[in-house]
Design a protein around this motif. Structure first.
Motif, PDB file in Angstrom:
ATOM      1  N   THR A 107       0.848  -1.186   0.000  1.00 58.72           N
ATOM      2  CA  THR A 107       0.000   0.000   0.000  1.00 58.72           C
ATOM      3  C   THR A 107       0.887   1.241   0.000  1.00 58.72           C
ATOM      4  O   THR A 107       1.824   1.337   0.786  1.00 58.72           O
ATOM      5  N   GLY A 108       0.595   2.143  -0.914  1.00 59.53           N
ATOM      6  CA  GLY A 108       1.410   3.354  -1.069  1.00 59.53           C
ATOM      7  C   GLY A 108       1.406   3.762  -2.526  1.00 59.53           C
ATOM      8  O   GLY A 108       0.540   3.331  -3.288  1.00 59.53           O
ATOM      9  N   THR A 109       2.338   4.582  -2.924  1.00 56.65           N
ATOM     10  CA  THR A 109       2.390   5.018  -4.327  1.00 56.65           C
ATOM     11  C   THR A 109       3.175   4.004  -5.160  1.00 56.65           C
ATOM     12  O   THR A 109       3.845   3.117  -4.611  1.00 56.65           O
ATOM     13  N   VAL A 110       3.080   4.168  -6.469  1.00 54.74           N
ATOM     14  CA  VAL A 110       3.863   3.328  -7.377  1.00 54.74           C
ATOM     15  C   VAL A 110       5.353   3.503  -7.052  1.00 54.74           C
ATOM     16  O   VAL A 110       6.106   2.532  -6.963  1.00 54.74           O
ATOM     17  N   ARG A 111       5.753   4.764  -6.824  1.00 53.61           N
ATOM     18  CA  ARG A 111       7.158   5.045  -6.482  1.00 53.61           C
ATOM     19  C   ARG A 111       7.563   4.285  -5.211  1.00 53.61           C
ATOM     20  O   ARG A 111       8.623   3.671  -5.157  1.00 53.61           O
ATOM     21  N   ASP A 161       6.221   3.110 -19.418  1.00 55.81           N
ATOM     22  CA  ASP A 161       5.187   3.656 -20.305  1.00 55.81           C
ATOM     23  C   ASP A 161       3.793   3.494 -19.710  1.00 55.81           C
ATOM     24  O   ASP A 161       2.963   4.403 -19.786  1.00 55.81           O
ATOM     25  N   PHE A 162       3.531   2.327 -19.108  1.00 54.41           N
ATOM     26  CA  PHE A 162       2.211   2.110 -18.492  1.00 54.41           C
ATOM     27  C   PHE A 162       2.006   3.049 -17.301  1.00 54.41           C
ATOM     28  O   PHE A 162       0.940   3.646 -17.143  1.00 54.41           O
ATOM     29  N   ILE A 163       3.038   3.196 -16.471  1.00 54.11           N
ATOM     30  CA  ILE A 163       2.941   4.076 -15.295  1.00 54.11           C
ATOM     31  C   ILE A 163       2.591   5.495 -15.739  1.00 54.11           C
ATOM     32  O   ILE A 163       1.779   6.178 -15.106  1.00 54.11           O
ATOM     33  N   MET A 164       3.163   5.941 -16.859  1.00 53.07           N
ATOM     34  CA  MET A 164       2.919   7.297 -17.350  1.00 53.07           C
ATOM     35  C   MET A 164       1.485   7.493 -17.854  1.00 53.07           C
ATOM     36  O   MET A 164       1.017   8.623 -17.978  1.00 53.07           O
ATOM     37  N   THR A 165       0.767   6.380 -18.119  1.00 51.20           N
ATOM     38  CA  THR A 165      -0.637   6.522 -18.540  1.00 51.20           C
ATOM     39  C   THR A 165      -1.565   6.702 -17.340  1.00 51.20           C
ATOM     40  O   THR A 165      -2.730   7.066 -17.488  1.00 51.20           O
ATOM     41  N   LEU A 166      -1.060   6.432 -16.123  1.00 46.22           N
ATOM     42  CA  LEU A 166      -1.888   6.582 -14.923  1.00 46.22           C
ATOM     43  C   LEU A 166      -2.048   8.071 -14.616  1.00 46.22           C
ATOM     44  O   LEU A 166      -1.142   8.866 -14.868  1.00 46.22           O
ATOM     45  N   GLU A 167      -3.194   8.417 -14.048  1.00 52.96           N
ATOM     46  CA  GLU A 167      -3.509   9.826 -13.797  1.00 52.96           C
ATOM     47  C   GLU A 167      -2.411  10.553 -13.022  1.00 52.96           C
ATOM     48  O   GLU A 167      -2.024  11.664 -13.347  1.00 52.96           O
ATOM     49  N   ASN A 168      -1.890   9.891 -11.979  1.00 53.47           N
ATOM     50  CA  ASN A 168      -0.841  10.530 -11.172  1.00 53.47           C
ATOM     51  C   ASN A 168       0.538   9.909 -11.379  1.00 53.47           C
ATOM     52  O   ASN A 168       1.435  10.081 -10.554  1.00 53.47           O
ATOM     53  N   GLY A 169       0.697   9.167 -12.457  1.00 50.49           N
ATOM     54  CA  GLY A 169       2.004   8.577 -12.759  1.00 50.49           C
ATOM     55  C   GLY A 169       2.584   7.809 -11.588  1.00 50.49           C
ATOM     56  O   GLY A 169       1.913   6.965 -10.983  1.00 50.49           O
ATOM     57  N   TYR A 170       3.826   8.150 -11.235  1.00 48.50           N
ATOM     58  CA  TYR A 170       4.519   7.449 -10.145  1.00 48.50           C
ATOM     59  C   TYR A 170       3.916   7.761  -8.770  1.00 48.50           C
ATOM     60  O   TYR A 170       4.229   7.091  -7.796  1.00 48.50           O
ATOM     61  N   ASP A 171       3.053   8.794  -8.700  1.00 44.87           N
ATOM     62  CA  ASP A 171       2.421   9.143  -7.419  1.00 44.87           C
ATOM     63  C   ASP A 171       1.042   8.505  -7.248  1.00 44.87           C
ATOM     64  O   ASP A 171       0.335   8.798  -6.291  1.00 44.87           O
ATOM     65  N   SER A 207      -5.692  -2.588  -7.052  1.00 51.14           N
ATOM     66  CA  SER A 207      -4.551  -2.364  -7.919  1.00 51.14           C
ATOM     67  C   SER A 207      -4.972  -2.075  -9.350  1.00 51.14           C
ATOM     68  O   SER A 207      -5.889  -2.699  -9.871  1.00 51.14           O
ATOM     69  N   VAL A 208      -4.301  -1.117  -9.961  1.00 55.80           N
ATOM     70  CA  VAL A 208      -4.559  -0.810 -11.368  1.00 55.80           C
ATOM     71  C   VAL A 208      -3.702  -1.728 -12.252  1.00 55.80           C
ATOM     72  O   VAL A 208      -3.813  -1.691 -13.470  1.00 55.80           O
TER      73      VAL A 208
END
Length: 198
Positions: free
Chosen positions: A69-73, A99-109, A117-118
């Motif tokens: 649990t937390g951010t992608v980063r 590339d997939f992470i960058m498609t998420l609304e908040n990216g690495y955050d 999970s997305v």
């Protein structure tokens, strides 16, 4: 069993369920110790090593990847909390997940947890490979990281695994021949014994 591995070699462990593949991995990482014989790194018995120091040099990618649990980063930096953004992005790129992470609304955050999970199963696996790449381990243990994904995702995971294996000593538990085509050595286990290697 006797397995001699040179620095930088990729060793594939194959054999039926219960043959001892996972046991070898557990002994390498000292999840438990050998009752006879020894596991040596550069000639040093790993029982003489500090456990944290040993584990700092070993990276593991399991069949079932875990998200925290937390951010992608947070998930990528789990083993190296002081990593720079540049290091995190570089690891994600090598793992084919940037590339997939960058498609998420908040990216690495983007906030994630294992329940919420997305990420698909395969993407979780790529995330855990990025986590491992970031720690720059000397020894890598891969427990058939491609066993429960579709072929397109398997291809991406395979490329990510090739990136993380390059130049490192690695043990790969394999169920599919495809995984071990590039292995330097293949060790076949059965009932806790090596029946052939080459």
């Amino acid at each position: 069993i006797n397995i001699d591995v040179k620095k930088g070699e990729m060793v594939a462990l194959v054999g039926p369920t219960g043959s001892g593949k996972t046991t070898v991995m557990n002994l390498l990482n000292r999840f438990y110790d050998v009752t006879s014989g020894a596991v040596l790194f550069d000639g040093v018995d790993i029982r003489q090593m500090d456990l944290t120091a040993l584990r700092d040099h070993v990276g593991i990618v399991l069949q079932e990847s875990v998200l925290f649990t937390g951010t992608v980063r947070d998930n990528i930096t789990f083993g190296k909390e002081n990593a720079t953004d540049e290091e995190v992005i570089d690891a994600a790129k090598q793992a084919n997940i940037h590339d997939f992470i960058m498609t998420l609304e908040n990216g690495y955050d983007t906030q994630i947890s294992d329940e919420n999970s997305v990420f698909s199963t395969g993407q979780k696996q790529l995330l855990s490979i990025a986590r491992t790449i970031l720690t720059e381990p000397d020894l890598l243990i891969l427990d058939e990281a491609t066993s429960n994904v579709d072929t397109v995702t398997e291809e991406r995971i395979q490329r990510a695994m090739d990136n993380v294996i390059a130049g490192r000593t690695s043990f790969v538990i394999a169920h599919r021949l495809k995984t071990i085509l590039n292995a330097d050595k293949i060790v076949v286990l059965k009932d806790g014994n090596i029946i052939e290697q080459g």
